[in-house]
Design an enzyme around this catalytic site. Structure first.
Site, mmCIF file in Angstrom:
data_model
loop_
_atom_site.group_PDB
_atom_site.id
_atom_site.type_symbol
_atom_site.label_atom_id
_atom_site.label_comp_id
_atom_site.label_asym_id
_atom_site.label_seq_id
_atom_site.Cartn_x
_atom_site.Cartn_y
_atom_site.Cartn_z
ATOM 1 N N ARG A 135 15.865 -24.897 -7.381
ATOM 2 C CA ARG A 135 16.451 -23.896 -6.456
ATOM 3 C C ARG A 135 16.699 -22.541 -7.112
ATOM 4 N NH1 ARG A 135 19.779 -28.280 -4.695
ATOM 5 N NH2 ARG A 135 18.779 -29.328 -2.952
ATOM 6 N N LYS A 185 11.181 3.103 -6.940
ATOM 7 C CA LYS A 185 11.276 1.730 -6.421
ATOM 8 C C LYS A 185 12.681 1.185 -6.671
ATOM 9 C CE LYS A 185 9.337 -2.585 -5.455
ATOM 10 N NZ LYS A 185 8.162 -3.394 -5.261
ATOM 11 N N GLU A 226 -0.920 2.718 -5.848
ATOM 12 C CA GLU A 226 0.511 2.488 -5.571
ATOM 13 C C GLU A 226 1.356 3.642 -6.133
ATOM 14 O OE1 GLU A 226 1.561 0.163 -3.568
ATOM 15 O OE2 GLU A 226 0.527 -1.754 -3.888
ATOM 16 N N HIS A 233 -3.525 -5.016 3.967
ATOM 17 C CA HIS A 233 -3.415 -6.481 3.962
ATOM 18 C C HIS A 233 -4.414 -7.102 4.930
ATOM 19 C CE1 HIS A 233 0.975 -6.827 2.222
ATOM 20 N NE2 HIS A 233 0.077 -6.483 1.327
ATOM 21 N N HIS A 254 -6.203 -5.445 -4.382
ATOM 22 C CA HIS A 254 -5.054 -5.012 -3.579
ATOM 23 C C HIS A 254 -4.867 -3.487 -3.577
ATOM 24 C CE1 HIS A 254 -1.147 -5.107 -1.680
ATOM 25 N NE2 HIS A 254 -0.639 -4.447 -2.699
ATOM 26 N N LYS A 305 10.415 -9.333 -4.936
ATOM 27 C CA LYS A 305 9.593 -10.021 -3.931
ATOM 28 C C LYS A 305 8.637 -10.950 -4.653
ATOM 29 C CE LYS A 305 9.249 -6.861 -0.010
ATOM 30 N NZ LYS A 305 8.296 -6.049 0.774
ATOM 31 N N ASN A 333 5.734 -0.169 2.131
ATOM 32 C CA ASN A 333 4.541 -0.824 2.675
ATOM 33 C C ASN A 333 3.587 0.178 3.330
ATOM 34 O OD1 ASN A 333 5.521 -3.402 1.953
ATOM 35 N ND2 ASN A 333 6.827 -3.423 3.766
ATOM 36 N N ARG A 363 13.291 -0.038 2.650
ATOM 37 C CA ARG A 363 12.324 -0.681 1.748
ATOM 38 C C ARG A 363 10.958 -0.836 2.414
ATOM 39 N NH1 ARG A 363 12.992 -5.729 -2.523
ATOM 40 N NH2 ARG A 363 10.818 -5.677 -3.184
ATOM 41 N N HIS A 387 -0.028 -0.648 3.857
ATOM 42 C CA HIS A 387 -0.214 -2.074 3.595
ATOM 43 C C HIS A 387 -0.596 -2.875 4.837
ATOM 44 C CE1 HIS A 387 1.398 -0.929 -0.227
ATOM 45 N NE2 HIS A 387 1.509 -2.156 -0.674
ATOM 46 N N GLU A 395 14.823 -5.598 2.503
ATOM 47 C CA GLU A 395 13.940 -4.912 3.465
ATOM 48 C C GLU A 395 14.458 -4.957 4.901
ATOM 49 O OE1 GLU A 395 9.712 -5.086 2.545
ATOM 50 O OE2 GLU A 395 9.305 -4.981 4.689
HETATM 51 P P1 NAD Z 1 -4.049 -8.976 -10.691
HETATM 52 O O1 NAD Z 1 -2.795 -9.640 -11.049
HETATM 53 O O2 NAD Z 1 -5.102 -9.792 -10.016
HETATM 54 O O3 NAD Z 1 -4.660 -8.281 -11.995
HETATM 55 C C1 NAD Z 1 -5.892 -7.633 -11.898
HETATM 56 C C2 NAD Z 1 -6.911 -8.142 -12.921
HETATM 57 O O4 NAD Z 1 -6.612 -7.562 -14.192
HETATM 58 C C3 NAD Z 1 -6.886 -9.647 -13.143
HETATM 59 O O5 NAD Z 1 -8.207 -10.093 -13.296
HETATM 60 C C4 NAD Z 1 -6.130 -9.810 -14.467
HETATM 61 O O6 NAD Z 1 -6.515 -10.967 -15.174
HETATM 62 C C5 NAD Z 1 -6.541 -8.567 -15.202
HETATM 63 N N1 NAD Z 1 -5.584 -8.074 -16.179
HETATM 64 C C6 NAD Z 1 -4.262 -7.935 -16.006
HETATM 65 N N2 NAD Z 1 -3.716 -7.298 -17.047
HETATM 66 C C7 NAD Z 1 -4.709 -7.056 -17.927
HETATM 67 C C8 NAD Z 1 -4.763 -6.402 -19.175
HETATM 68 N N3 NAD Z 1 -3.702 -5.802 -19.710
HETATM 69 N N4 NAD Z 1 -5.948 -6.376 -19.829
HETATM 70 C C9 NAD Z 1 -7.053 -6.927 -19.258
HETATM 71 N N5 NAD Z 1 -7.074 -7.509 -18.052
HETATM 72 C C10 NAD Z 1 -5.909 -7.563 -17.394
HETATM 73 O O7 NAD Z 1 -3.786 -7.739 -9.693
HETATM 74 P P2 NAD Z 1 -2.661 -6.623 -9.604
HETATM 75 O O8 NAD Z 1 -3.330 -5.459 -9.012
HETATM 76 O O9 NAD Z 1 -1.890 -6.485 -10.828
HETATM 77 O O10 NAD Z 1 -1.654 -7.245 -8.516
HETATM 78 C C11 NAD Z 1 -2.025 -7.419 -7.190
HETATM 79 C C12 NAD Z 1 -1.068 -8.387 -6.540
HETATM 80 O O11 NAD Z 1 0.248 -7.860 -6.562
HETATM 81 C C13 NAD Z 1 -1.385 -8.697 -5.105
HETATM 82 O O12 NAD Z 1 -1.328 -10.084 -4.890
HETATM 83 C C14 NAD Z 1 -0.272 -8.022 -4.330
HETATM 84 O O13 NAD Z 1 0.023 -8.666 -3.116
HETATM 85 C C15 NAD Z 1 0.862 -8.110 -5.296
HETATM 86 N N6 NAD Z 1 1.924 -7.127 -5.104
HETATM 87 C C16 NAD Z 1 3.200 -7.581 -5.025
HETATM 88 C C17 NAD Z 1 4.245 -6.692 -4.881
HETATM 89 C C18 NAD Z 1 5.652 -7.181 -4.891
HETATM 90 O O14 NAD Z 1 6.559 -6.394 -4.605
HETATM 91 N N7 NAD Z 1 5.890 -8.421 -5.245
HETATM 92 C C19 NAD Z 1 3.975 -5.312 -4.791
HETATM 93 C C20 NAD Z 1 2.655 -4.889 -4.871
HETATM 94 C C21 NAD Z 1 1.626 -5.800 -5.025
HETATM 95 N N1 GLY Z 2 5.701 -3.550 -2.495
HETATM 96 C C1 GLY Z 2 6.648 -3.549 -1.456
HETATM 97 C C2 GLY Z 2 8.040 -3.920 -1.841
HETATM 98 O O1 GLY Z 2 8.335 -4.289 -2.952
HETATM 99 O O2 GLY Z 2 8.879 -3.859 -1.012
#
Ligand code: NAD
Ligand code: GLY
Length: 362
Positions: free
Chosen positions: A124, A230, A188, A255, A268, A146, A248, A244, A251, A240
């Site tokens: 939990r 942020k 972003e 999305h 993304h 998130k 998006n 917040r 998005h 949110e």
């Molecule tokens: P990702 O995590 O897929 O990373 C992109 C690629 O880069 C992957 O292949 C990874 O292995 C590689 N990589 C990462 N760091 C590296 C490094 N230093 N050197 C070499 N390769 C490296 O993608 P991302 O763009 O980081 O994240 C996208 C995700 O984040 C989506 O799922 C999206 O929905 C999510 N997201 C979440 C929030 C939130 O608030 N939680 C906000 C924005 C996006």
């Molecule tokens: N990326 C959107 C949020 O964190 O609210």
């Protein structure tokens, strides 16, 4: 370490975001929030060969006797599933992680979202420290708590709010990041300028070449400024209920594209770039942003090497169906973050479907 920058995130569960080169080797900082004697590092199979050993060695150097488990998932959005979540939980259980354990999320947003969700659910909720290694994760996904996984029906539909205990963004890791992923993170960064910080948009226009070239100072400044925005927003609205949602921007369109492409097309940040231009065009149609605003946003994103038009062949009905299931949608109708031009955005409910269809038709 003298060049580190720190951003504080306040609220009910305050924590710090540290930004600087070499943080993954700093065992004391990695271990600073540990409560117990168990640590579990989750990464992906591209990041782990580069950085897992570094983190494990730094942690065990700082806390001899710490029990450290680790697990990696295949890199990429296609891993951010309920199945991946189940496998992460099984690995945590097999390693015997106790109630006071800490999960370390070492990687991009995919690892951060999935590992964060596993930490939120195991017993939990146990501690999570985010170690973002992509620009996108440093400026957005590692901050704010998130966590989620995707379903075939839509992005991030299953998850939890689970703020990290700390975020350590080691900017030296950006040197191994593929250029496409660096550019995706810049989308972003542009978002913050677009929605709340008009002077930041001017700065990004001036620094575009330096950012694309991976200039350390320009990137550190972009990360710190994005994190400050942020942090301020999630501190005021952690769940949110209001502002917040502005984060998006772009998005809902983005999305829908990612979902329709089965999480294997645009990454993304690229989908967000296209989505922001679509959202700007929608705003224009609704009499909000001007054509000059949209042209400026489009041109900056293009300069940063990002796509600005949707991939060909996507079905408008399918995209609209995905938008209706997006978390930003409510029972009343289509809901978008609309744009009033540089630094000004707001939530608009009950957007007429016809206006969205016209944007999708181009
Ligand atoms: P990702 O995590 O897929 O990373 C992109 C690629 O880069 C992957 O292949 C990874 O292995 C590689 N990589 C990462 N760091 C590296 C490094 N230093 N050197 C070499 N390769 C490296 O993608 P991302 O763009 O980081 O994240 C996208 C995700 O984040 C989506 O799922 C999206 O929905 C999510 N997201 C979440 C929030 C939130 O608030 N939680 C906000 C924005 C996006
Ligand atoms: N990326 C959107 C949020 O964190 O609210």
């Amino acid at each position: 370490m003298s060049h580190d920058r720190t951003v504080a995130v306040g609220g009910a569960h305050p924590y710090h975001i540290s930004i600087g080169p070499g943080l993954l080797e700093d065992g004391e900082r990695l271990a600073a929030t540990l409560r117990g004697r168990d640590a579990f590092v989750i990464s992906d199979d591209s990041v782990a060969p580069l950085y897992m050993r570094r983190v494990v060695d730094a942690l065990s150097g700082a806390r001899p006797g710490l029990r450290i488990g680790h697990w990696t998932l295949p890199a990429g959005e296609a891993s951010k599933t309920l199945d991946g979540f189940g496998r992460a939980i099984t690995a945590i259980a097999d390693a015997g992680m106790r109630r006071d354990a800490t999960v370390y999320a070492l990687g991009g947003g995919v690892v951060g979202d999935l590992a964060g969700f596993a930490a939120a659910a195991w017993m939990r909720g146990i501690d999570c420290v985010q170690l973002p290694t992509t620009l996108l994760a440093m400026v957005d996904s590692s901050v704010g708590g998130k966590t989620a996984v995707d379903l075939p029906q839509g992005k991030n539909l299953v998850g939890a709010f689970h703020p990290p205990r700390a975020v350590l963004a080691d900017t030296a890791t950006l040197r191994t990041l593929p250029p496409r992923e660096l550019r995706a993170g810049l989308a972003e960064v542009v978002k913050y300028g677009a929605i709340v910080d008009a002077p930041f948009l001017d700065w990004l226009e001036a620094q575009a070449d330096a950012l694309l070239a991976g200039d350390d100072d320009a990137l550190a400044e972009a990360i710190a400024r994005s994190c400050a925005h942020k942090a301020a927003i999630v501190e005021r609205d952690p769940f949110e209920h209001g502002e917040r949602a502005l984060l998006n921007f772009g998005h809902t369109f983005g999305h829908a594209i990612e979902t329709e492409q089965g999480y294997g097309g645009l990454v993304h940040g690229e989908a967000v770039a296209v989505g922001m231009v679509q959202a700007a065009r929608l705003s224009e149609r609704l009499g909000l942003a001007s054509p000059a605003d949209t042209a400026r946003l489009r041109s900056l994103l293009q300069r940063l090497g990002l796509p600005v038009d949707p991939p060909p062949g996507l079905d408008a009905d399918a995209l609209i169906a995905h938008m209706r299931l997006d978390k930003k949608a409510q029972s009343g109708g289509l809901r978008f973050i609309v744009w009033d031009g540089a630094g000004r955005a707001r939530v608009l409910a009950d957007v007429p479907e016809n206006a969205v269809r016209e944007v999708l038709r181009g």
